[in-house]
Design a protein around this motif. Sequence first.
Motif, mmCIF file in Angstrom:
data_model
loop_
_atom_site.group_PDB
_atom_site.id
_atom_site.type_symbol
_atom_site.label_atom_id
_atom_site.label_comp_id
_atom_site.label_asym_id
_atom_site.label_seq_id
_atom_site.Cartn_x
_atom_site.Cartn_y
_atom_site.Cartn_z
ATOM 1 N N ILE A 110 1.903 84.106 -26.804
ATOM 2 C CA ILE A 110 2.035 85.180 -25.817
ATOM 3 C C ILE A 110 3.154 84.937 -24.822
ATOM 4 C CG2 ILE A 110 -0.406 85.786 -26.018
ATOM 5 C CD1 ILE A 110 -0.814 84.587 -23.224
ATOM 6 N N GLY A 111 3.638 83.723 -24.717
ATOM 7 C CA GLY A 111 4.690 83.394 -23.753
ATOM 8 C C GLY A 111 5.975 84.164 -23.982
ATOM 9 N N PHE A 112 6.275 84.507 -25.248
ATOM 10 C CA PHE A 112 7.522 85.206 -25.560
ATOM 11 C C PHE A 112 7.468 86.666 -25.096
ATOM 12 C CE2 PHE A 112 9.968 87.778 -28.690
ATOM 13 C CZ PHE A 112 11.227 87.407 -28.262
ATOM 14 N N LEU A 117 2.300 86.237 -18.002
ATOM 15 C CA LEU A 117 0.896 85.839 -18.119
ATOM 16 C C LEU A 117 0.797 84.349 -18.409
ATOM 17 C CD1 LEU A 117 -0.599 88.709 -20.326
ATOM 18 C CD2 LEU A 117 -0.863 88.401 -17.877
ATOM 19 N N GLN A 118 -0.252 83.765 -17.905
ATOM 20 C CA GLN A 118 -0.525 82.372 -18.246
ATOM 21 C C GLN A 118 -1.231 82.332 -19.597
ATOM 22 O OE1 GLN A 118 -2.828 80.636 -15.124
ATOM 23 N NE2 GLN A 118 -1.173 80.717 -13.636
ATOM 24 N N SER A 123 -6.472 85.484 -20.476
ATOM 25 C CA SER A 123 -5.295 86.307 -20.762
ATOM 26 C C SER A 123 -5.316 86.800 -22.203
ATOM 27 C CB SER A 123 -4.009 85.513 -20.526
ATOM 28 O OG SER A 123 -3.871 85.170 -19.186
ATOM 29 N N ILE A 124 -5.667 85.904 -23.113
ATOM 30 C CA ILE A 124 -5.723 86.275 -24.529
ATOM 31 C C ILE A 124 -6.775 87.352 -24.758
ATOM 32 C CG2 ILE A 124 -6.321 85.403 -26.832
ATOM 33 C CD1 ILE A 124 -4.926 82.767 -25.991
ATOM 34 N N ILE A 125 -7.943 87.190 -24.159
ATOM 35 C CA ILE A 125 -9.006 88.190 -24.310
ATOM 36 C C ILE A 125 -8.579 89.527 -23.715
ATOM 37 C CG2 ILE A 125 -11.352 88.794 -23.556
ATOM 38 C CD1 ILE A 125 -12.035 85.777 -23.872
#
Length: 167
Positions: A110-112, A117-118, A123-125
């Motif tokens: 998700i960083g890209f 977001l951390q 964050s993933i949920i």
Amino acid sequence: MTDQEKAIIEERRKENAIKTLFYNRYFAIRYISAAYLFVNLYWAAVLYMTQDYLAMLVPVAMLVFAGLTMWEQFKMFTRNQEQAKTTYRFYQTVIGVNSILALVTLTGQIGFLYPFLQDTQQSIIALLLVQGVGILLAVWILSKLNRINKNADKQYLRLKQYLAAHE
């Protein structure tokens, strides 16, 4: 005002009422398309502020596609509507993009695409929920478009009743 002018005004009012009934068949689609447009605009703006220009390609492309969809919806204010092909393709693309984004999210990358977001489980949920809602809305819109194309939507039944009563 003469009787002839009154008749012309009444005829225009009827024609506009019919156009509005046709146009209202796409009411929910227009508003959800606008929501997608603004979500992608916001996402692109945040990526711009984080100077993640390569990642901006996804929301900018979706933003342009949403804009084309909004333009197609704008042109629907007519009695002789064609099928909303651009809108249909846009929502198919939304399903594809959100599915790919969900896979990227699940792989922990998700960083890209979301540098703001951390990389946490919350964050993933949250991302998966947003992407899932996006997919569900797109599926619902596609089914709505299919009903409209088959003249099986509720608004078309109201339109037929109005036409039967006023023509």
